[in-house]
Design a protein around this motif. Structure first.
Motif, PDB file in Angstrom:
ATOM      1  N   LEU A 147      48.437  29.435  40.396  1.00  0.00           N
ATOM      2  CA  LEU A 147      47.064  29.764  40.766  1.00  0.00           C
ATOM      3  C   LEU A 147      46.138  28.592  40.426  1.00  0.00           C
ATOM      4  N   TYR A 151      38.442  31.541  40.990  1.00  0.00           N
ATOM      5  CA  TYR A 151      39.648  31.495  41.821  1.00  0.00           C
ATOM      6  C   TYR A 151      39.434  30.642  43.063  1.00  0.00           C
ATOM      7  N   SER A 191      46.096  30.542  45.546  1.00  0.00           N
ATOM      8  CA  SER A 191      47.323  30.782  44.788  1.00  0.00           C
ATOM      9  C   SER A 191      48.499  30.864  45.745  1.00  0.00           C
ATOM     10  N   LEU A 216      53.866  33.133  40.329  1.00  0.00           N
ATOM     11  CA  LEU A 216      52.655  32.684  41.024  1.00  0.00           C
ATOM     12  C   LEU A 216      52.110  31.414  40.384  1.00  0.00           C
ATOM     13  N   SER A 219      42.242  27.230  40.039  1.00  0.00           N
ATOM     14  CA  SER A 219      40.886  27.718  39.820  1.00  0.00           C
ATOM     15  C   SER A 219      39.975  26.557  39.421  1.00  0.00           C
ATOM     16  N   LEU A 240      47.302  39.998  38.963  1.00  0.00           N
ATOM     17  CA  LEU A 240      47.949  39.056  38.055  1.00  0.00           C
ATOM     18  C   LEU A 240      48.931  39.741  37.113  1.00  0.00           C
ATOM     19  N   VAL A 254      45.271  39.829  44.749  1.00  0.00           N
ATOM     20  CA  VAL A 254      46.278  39.306  43.819  1.00  0.00           C
ATOM     21  C   VAL A 254      46.166  40.059  42.499  1.00  0.00           C
ATOM     22  N   ALA A 307      40.967  36.045  39.855  1.00  0.00           N
ATOM     23  CA  ALA A 307      41.920  36.673  40.772  1.00  0.00           C
ATOM     24  C   ALA A 307      41.272  36.959  42.115  1.00  0.00           C
TER      25      ALA A 307
END
Length: 349
Positions: free
Chosen positions: A259, A275, A278, A257, A261, A226, A224, A220
């Motif tokens: 995201l 991360y 996102s 969202l 990674s 989550l 952000v 994250a």
């Protein structure tokens, strides 16, 4: 105490039958008692079920103005229901045979139910146990005059699985698949009812969510949260193109969202996900198919620019189709929400 009593009931029954039956039968005759010892030992289990029914009836009779009483009764009802479930769970766990996995190390038992299971073209009836860290498939063996036992067949760490919440039109099926997805490693489970199916997909979703949080390391971004992005719908590894750049990315799709990674392998431990970026799903659009491979789809943005376009290539057509289906439903729900309309009950899964 009730749960342990329930768990040990088969053992006490076996001991009574093998060692104490004649002795206690004679005592019963001496006392002139109409009930034998086995009936007395069964009473606590029967009584707990009666408590649940009593509390349910009391809640019905309680007026809405009696807020404190209703709260207390509902708390008591939940406690009794939990004890009943927990007792049944311990009893079932104790009845698993031929398992070489230490179940005490797999976290809490969350659910157990009977399913019709498809693996490729093969179809089975399986009793499935879902622990926090393990999903276990077993075959039920009926024991005449006794408790069922469960013959171990196979198990998988929940850290290795993913889930498609709905498969087909029955509303009873969901899919369990694996990070490196192959057709023979895909399980479709059909529940006895929509309630059972929904309960399982909800619990599995929460387990995958907790794992994503636990394993993510620096997933994250600082700004952000989550936990505020809705339910985690999918997570998978993709080859991602952004303009001329190409990356390998582990992508998490939440209700609100998406995201991106980068996977970092940890020797002897769980992977973590670093991360990268996102975007709110309210900002994106989707092209369901790009190119001829059947593996690619496109994510773009309302103010569409080439550098803001992502092409994602899945490991298989099944993964690609699962993702485009889920994203399509998310975008549809958002469109309805933005218009202030409500989806028809059967429009979305």
């Amino acid at each position: 105490m009730y749960a342990l009593y329930s768990k040990n009931k088969p053992r006490s029954d076996a001991l009574l039958t093998s060692h104490g039956n004649n002795f206690f039968k004679n005592k019963q005759l001496e006392l002139g008692d109409k009930m034998d010892l086995a009936s007395y030992l069964l009473k606590p289990i029967q009584r707990m079920s009666k408590y649940a029914l009593l509390l349910k009836d009391l809640i019905k009779e309680c007026g809405q103005s009696q807020e404190q009483e209703l709260t207390d009764l509902r708390t008591a009802e939940e406690m009794v229901k939990f004890q009943l479930r927990h007792g049944n769970d311990l009893l079932a766990m104790d009845a698993i045979r031929g398992c070489d996995v230490n179940l005490k190390e797999q976290g809490q038992l969350r659910c157990q139910d009977e399913f019709i299971v498809w693996c490729g073209r093969k179809k089975y009836l399986r009793h499935v146990f879902l622990f926090e860290d393990l999903i276990l498939f077993s075959k039920t063996k009926k024991i005449e005059g006794g408790y069922d036992i469960y013959i171990y067949k196979q198990s998988f760490k929940t850290a290795e699985i993913g889930m498609t919440e709905s498969v087909g039109d029955s509303g009873l099926r969901f899919e369990i698949w694996f990070r490196r997805r192959k057709s023979q490693d895909t399980f479709i489970l059909q529940a006895a009812s929509g309630e059972v199916k929904n309960a399982w997909t909800s619990v599995i979703g929460k387990i995958l969510w907790r794992q994503a949080l636990r394993n993510r390391g620096q997933t994250a971004a600082p700004n952000v949260n989550l936990k505020e992005q809705g339910q985690l719908r999918c997570q998978d590894e993709f080859i991602v193109w952004c303009g001329r750049k190409k990356y390998l990315r582990h992508v998490f799709l939440f209700e609100d969202l998406i995201l991106f990674s980068k996977t970092k392998k940890i020797e002897g431990g769980y992977d973590i996900y670093i991360y990268k970026q996102s975007f709110k799903t309210a900002e994106i659009g989707m092209t369901e198919s790009v190119g001829d491979s059947g593996l690619r789809f496109e994510i773009w943005f309302r103010r569409r620019k080439s550098q803001d376009t992502f092409i994602l290539q899945a490991a298989s057509g099944e993964v690609k189709n699962a993702w485009t289906s889920v994203i399509g439903k998310i975008l549809w729900r958002q469109a309805l929400r933005n218009r202030g309309e409500t989806a028809a009950p059967n429009a979305l899964h």
